[in-house]
Design a protein around this motif. Structure first.
Motif, PDB file in Angstrom:
ATOM      1  N   CYS A  94       0.840  -1.209   0.000  1.00 27.76           N
ATOM      2  CA  CYS A  94       0.000   0.000   0.000  1.00 27.76           C
ATOM      3  C   CYS A  94       0.870   1.252   0.000  1.00 27.76           C
ATOM      4  CB  CYS A  94      -0.942  -0.007   1.205  1.00 27.76           C
ATOM      5  SG  CYS A  94      -2.236  -1.241   1.100  1.00 27.76           S
ATOM      6  N   SER A  95       1.962   1.228   0.760  1.00 24.62           N
ATOM      7  CA  SER A  95       2.888   2.363   0.777  1.00 24.62           C
ATOM      8  C   SER A  95       3.526   2.554  -0.596  1.00 24.62           C
ATOM      9  CB  SER A  95       3.964   2.132   1.840  1.00 24.62           C
ATOM     10  OG  SER A  95       4.922   3.157   1.808  1.00 24.62           O
ATOM     11  N   ILE A  96       3.912   1.453  -1.243  1.00 23.96           N
ATOM     12  CA  ILE A  96       4.516   1.526  -2.571  1.00 23.96           C
ATOM     13  C   ILE A  96       3.533   2.118  -3.569  1.00 23.96           C
ATOM     14  CG2 ILE A  96       5.326   0.114  -4.510  1.00 23.96           C
ATOM     15  CD1 ILE A  96       6.591  -1.757  -2.339  1.00 23.96           C
ATOM     16  N   ILE A  97       2.291   1.643  -3.551  1.00 21.90           N
ATOM     17  CA  ILE A  97       1.266   2.147  -4.481  1.00 21.90           C
ATOM     18  C   ILE A  97       1.014   3.626  -4.229  1.00 21.90           C
ATOM     19  CG2 ILE A  97      -1.172   1.988  -5.108  1.00 21.90           C
ATOM     20  CD1 ILE A  97      -0.886  -1.077  -4.623  1.00 21.90           C
ATOM     21  N   ASN A  98       0.927   4.023  -2.954  1.00 18.96           N
ATOM     22  CA  ASN A  98       0.729   5.445  -2.647  1.00 18.96           C
ATOM     23  C   ASN A  98       1.894   6.291  -3.135  1.00 18.96           C
ATOM     24  OD1 ASN A  98      -1.794   6.108  -1.579  1.00 18.96           O
ATOM     25  ND2 ASN A  98      -1.263   5.238   0.399  1.00 18.96           N
ATOM     26  N   LEU A 108      -4.371   6.118  -2.685  1.00 18.37           N
ATOM     27  CA  LEU A 108      -5.082   4.861  -2.526  1.00 18.37           C
ATOM     28  C   LEU A 108      -6.003   4.973  -1.324  1.00 18.37           C
ATOM     29  CD1 LEU A 108      -5.127   1.919  -3.612  1.00 18.37           C
ATOM     30  CD2 LEU A 108      -3.415   1.387  -1.890  1.00 18.37           C
ATOM     31  N   ASP A 109      -7.263   4.608  -1.507  1.00 16.77           N
ATOM     32  CA  ASP A 109      -8.218   4.606  -0.404  1.00 16.77           C
ATOM     33  C   ASP A 109      -8.138   3.228   0.262  1.00 16.77           C
ATOM     34  OD1 ASP A 109     -10.384   4.583   1.329  1.00 16.77           O
ATOM     35  OD2 ASP A 109     -11.640   5.776  -0.004  1.00 16.77           O
ATOM     36  N   ILE A 110      -7.375   3.155   1.333  1.00 21.33           N
ATOM     37  CA  ILE A 110      -7.101   1.888   2.000  1.00 21.33           C
ATOM     38  C   ILE A 110      -8.382   1.256   2.537  1.00 21.33           C
ATOM     39  CG2 ILE A 110      -5.803   0.772   3.861  1.00 21.33           C
ATOM     40  CD1 ILE A 110      -3.980   1.871   1.712  1.00 21.33           C
TER      41      ILE A 110
END
Length: 137
Positions: A94-98, A108-110
């Motif tokens: 998720c951090s990479i995608i953000n 990204l809406d986690i």
């Protein structure tokens, strides 16, 4: 003494692959984070990037070691450590995608992503998961 040595050897055998996976994901996050900072014109300081990365390594590595040892002690057959490592990969992913989306003005809406993964939401739309950032001012 022999029992402990066997337990230790088996634990290390479980730990090493997960540590390699965890290190690779953390390294990817570092590279993508540096790229994001450069693209956004932010100041990149080697010392602070290393400090954050080492902090992540220590936290995640201790977590992986803990769950791998628990898995060996419980004779779990690589269940606990597999899901724990997948959790670490999800968090870092998720951090990479953000970091990839932020220079493009998106994030990204986690919460919605987790809802989709858990299966509470069946009408999946990518626009619900990736959204544009609102600019201040």
């Amino acid at each position: 003494s022999l029992v402990f040595a066997t337990f230790l050897a088996e634990s290390i055998g479980h730990i090493i692959p997960w540590l390699i996976v965890t290190f690779c994901v953390i390294l990817c996050d570092l590279v993508v984070g540096l790229r994001k900072s450069i693209m956004m014109g932010e100041e990149v300081r080697f010392s602070s990037a290393c400090r954050r990365t080492i902090g992540k390594c220590v936290s995640y590595f201790m977590f992986v070691v803990m769950v791998a040892v628990i898995d060996v002690a419980a004779h779990g057959g690589e269940t606990i450590d597999k899901y724990a490592c997948l959790l670490v990969c999800f968090i870092e992913g998720c951090s990479i995608i953000n970091n990839i989306l932020k220079p493009k003005g998106m994030s990204l809406d986690i919460k919605k992503l987790i809802e989709i993964i858990i299966g509470k939401r069946l009408d999946v739309n990518l626009n619900d998961v990736v959204k544009e950032d609102k600019k201040d001012g």
